[in-house]
Design an enzyme around this catalytic site. Structure first.
Site, PDB file in Angstrom:
ATOM      1  N   LYS A 191      -6.444  -2.297  -7.296  1.00  0.00           N
ATOM      2  CA  LYS A 191      -4.913  -1.946  -6.836  1.00  0.00           C
ATOM      3  C   LYS A 191      -4.108  -1.799  -8.333  1.00  0.00           C
ATOM      4  CE  LYS A 191      -4.979  -4.606  -2.503  1.00  0.00           C
ATOM      5  NZ  LYS A 191      -4.322  -5.499  -1.722  1.00  0.00           N
TER       6      LYS A 191
ATOM      7  N   TYR B 104      -3.099   1.681   5.533  1.00  0.00           N
ATOM      8  CA  TYR B 104      -2.988   0.053   6.062  1.00  0.00           C
ATOM      9  C   TYR B 104      -2.548   0.159   7.489  1.00  0.00           C
ATOM     10  CZ  TYR B 104      -4.353  -2.020   1.618  1.00  0.00           C
ATOM     11  OH  TYR B 104      -4.824  -2.816   0.737  1.00  0.00           O
TER      12      TYR B 104
ATOM     13  N   PHE C 206       5.401  -7.175   5.723  1.00  0.00           N
ATOM     14  CA  PHE C 206       5.076  -6.698   4.083  1.00  0.00           C
ATOM     15  C   PHE C 206       4.699  -5.510   3.989  1.00  0.00           C
ATOM     16  CE2 PHE C 206       1.440  -9.354   5.876  1.00  0.00           C
ATOM     17  CZ  PHE C 206       0.347  -8.272   5.775  1.00  0.00           C
TER      18      PHE C 206
ATOM     19  N   ARG D 177     -16.259  -9.856  -0.484  1.00  0.00           N
ATOM     20  CA  ARG D 177     -15.228 -10.851  -0.104  1.00  0.00           C
ATOM     21  C   ARG D 177     -15.245 -12.128  -1.056  1.00  0.00           C
ATOM     22  NH1 ARG D 177     -12.084  -8.767   3.421  1.00  0.00           N
ATOM     23  NH2 ARG D 177     -11.205 -10.851   4.361  1.00  0.00           N
TER      24      ARG D 177
ATOM     25  N   THR E 212      -7.244 -13.939  -0.249  1.00  0.00           N
ATOM     26  CA  THR E 212      -6.047 -13.057  -0.529  1.00  0.00           C
ATOM     27  C   THR E 212      -5.009 -13.640  -1.286  1.00  0.00           C
ATOM     28  OG1 THR E 212      -6.511 -12.371   1.663  1.00  0.00           O
ATOM     29  CG2 THR E 212      -4.383 -11.661   1.050  1.00  0.00           C
TER      30      THR E 212
ATOM     31  N   ARG F  21      -9.237 -12.650  -7.805  1.00  0.00           N
ATOM     32  CA  ARG F  21      -8.250 -12.736  -7.616  1.00  0.00           C
ATOM     33  C   ARG F  21      -7.637 -14.038  -8.481  1.00  0.00           C
ATOM     34  NH1 ARG F  21      -8.947 -11.073  -1.352  1.00  0.00           N
ATOM     35  NH2 ARG F  21      -8.075  -8.989  -1.553  1.00  0.00           N
TER      36      ARG F  21
ATOM     37  N   ASN G  66      -2.557  -8.391  -5.629  1.00  0.00           N
ATOM     38  CA  ASN G  66      -3.842  -9.213  -5.441  1.00  0.00           C
ATOM     39  C   ASN G  66      -4.902  -8.664  -6.255  1.00  0.00           C
ATOM     40  OD1 ASN G  66      -4.022  -7.885  -3.410  1.00  0.00           O
ATOM     41  ND2 ASN G  66      -4.690  -9.744  -1.982  1.00  0.00           N
TER      42      ASN G  66
ATOM     43  N   HIS H 210      -8.578  -4.651  -2.894  1.00  0.00           N
ATOM     44  CA  HIS H 210      -8.733  -4.862  -1.581  1.00  0.00           C
ATOM     45  C   HIS H 210     -10.335  -4.698  -1.252  1.00  0.00           C
ATOM     46  CE1 HIS H 210      -8.735  -3.756   2.717  1.00  0.00           C
ATOM     47  NE2 HIS H 210      -9.558  -2.767   2.401  1.00  0.00           N
TER      48      HIS H 210
ATOM     49  N   GLU I 208     -13.094   2.970   6.627  1.00  0.00           N
ATOM     50  CA  GLU I 208     -12.478   2.742   5.290  1.00  0.00           C
ATOM     51  C   GLU I 208     -13.262   3.894   4.089  1.00  0.00           C
ATOM     52  OE1 GLU I 208     -10.029  -1.270   5.499  1.00  0.00           O
ATOM     53  OE2 GLU I 208     -11.532  -0.918   3.860  1.00  0.00           O
TER      54      GLU I 208
HETATM   55  P1  CMP Z   1      -5.672  -6.715   1.403  1.00  0.00           P
HETATM   56  O1  CMP Z   1      -6.866  -6.906   1.746  1.00  0.00           O
HETATM   57  O2  CMP Z   1      -5.469  -5.136   0.668  1.00  0.00           O
HETATM   58  O3  CMP Z   1      -4.949  -6.180   2.751  1.00  0.00           O
HETATM   59  C1  CMP Z   1      -3.483  -6.276   3.470  1.00  0.00           C
HETATM   60  C2  CMP Z   1      -2.756  -6.617   2.059  1.00  0.00           C
HETATM   61  O4  CMP Z   1      -1.597  -7.009   2.478  1.00  0.00           O
HETATM   62  C3  CMP Z   1      -3.236  -7.784   1.460  1.00  0.00           C
HETATM   63  O5  CMP Z   1      -4.672  -7.472   1.062  1.00  0.00           O
HETATM   64  C4  CMP Z   1      -2.099  -8.255   0.638  1.00  0.00           C
HETATM   65  O6  CMP Z   1      -2.228  -7.709  -0.567  1.00  0.00           O
HETATM   66  C5  CMP Z   1      -1.207  -8.071   1.478  1.00  0.00           C
HETATM   67  N1  CMP Z   1      -0.313  -9.101   1.941  1.00  0.00           N
HETATM   68  C6  CMP Z   1      -0.639 -10.262   2.723  1.00  0.00           C
HETATM   69  N2  CMP Z   1       0.096 -10.845   3.018  1.00  0.00           N
HETATM   70  C7  CMP Z   1       1.162 -10.380   2.121  1.00  0.00           C
HETATM   71  C8  CMP Z   1       2.570 -10.661   2.061  1.00  0.00           C
HETATM   72  N3  CMP Z   1       2.931 -12.076   2.455  1.00  0.00           N
HETATM   73  N4  CMP Z   1       3.454 -10.152   1.199  1.00  0.00           N
HETATM   74  C9  CMP Z   1       2.897  -9.064   0.696  1.00  0.00           C
HETATM   75  N5  CMP Z   1       1.826  -8.729   0.871  1.00  0.00           N
HETATM   76  C10 CMP Z   1       1.196  -9.313   1.562  1.00  0.00           C
END
Ligand code: CMP
Length: 139
Positions: free
Chosen positions: A10, A50, A58, A86, A92, A103, A113, A116, A127
């Site tokens: 990211k 997404y 979010f 993972r 996450t 992470r 974070n 993905h 994907e």
């Molecule tokens: P990802 O695995 O890319 O899939 C969805 C993403 O949403 C997740 O990682 C986070 O980076 C993001 N995400 C999840 N919860 C929140 C949150 N509360 N605020 C902002 N981003 C979020």
């Protein structure tokens, strides 16, 4: 079984020159990079990728962030690649991520974070096809 999964490094990680450090974590875990490209997503493309999160509070923050700077999209291949990816990423929310995970070491917040990864075989298939043609996957 040998699987493939879609990984995204990211904007928070590409910005801090962590692409190589992230890839090393995956390679050290036995995952092979079989496709890789650096791209700058438009907000519309990030929104499409997404779309399962479209109703989440979010979503706008997530898609704005993912379109803010370049990302590196990759296909990782290996035994149990989806779960292995993972495990190496960690939870996450970096506050919950196990020591040694990407992470835990690199992520800045739950939104920024660093990585993905696909969460199921069905998601991985969809994907990977979103970003790559079959000709671009070189095992
Ligand atoms: P990802 O695995 O890319 O899939 C969805 C993403 O949403 C997740 O990682 C986070 O980076 C993001 N995400 C999840 N919860 C929140 C949150 N509360 N605020 C902002 N981003 C979020």
């Amino acid at each position: 079984a040998t699987e493939r999964t879609l990984s995204i490094i990211k904007p928070d990680a590409t910005r801090r020159n962590l692409t190589g450090a992230v890839v090393k974590k995956f390679e050290d875990a036995g995952l092979r990079v079989v496709a890789s490209k650096r791209i700058h997503l438009s907000k519309a493309q990030a929104g499409e990728f997404y779309k399962v999160h479209a109703e989440r509070p979010f979503y706008d923050e997530l898609t704005t962030f993912m379109a803010s700077e370049p990302v590196v999209v990759q296909v990782l291949e290996g035994e149990g690649a989806i779960q292995k990816n993972r495990d190496v990423m960690g939870a996450t929310n970096p506050a919950d991520a196990a020591p040694g995970t990407i992470r835990a070491e690199f992520a800045e917040s739950v939104g920024e974070n660093s990585v993905h990864g696909s969460d199921s075989p069905e998601a991985a298939k969809e994907e990977i096809a979103f970003f790559f043609s079959g000709l671009e996957l070189v095992g």
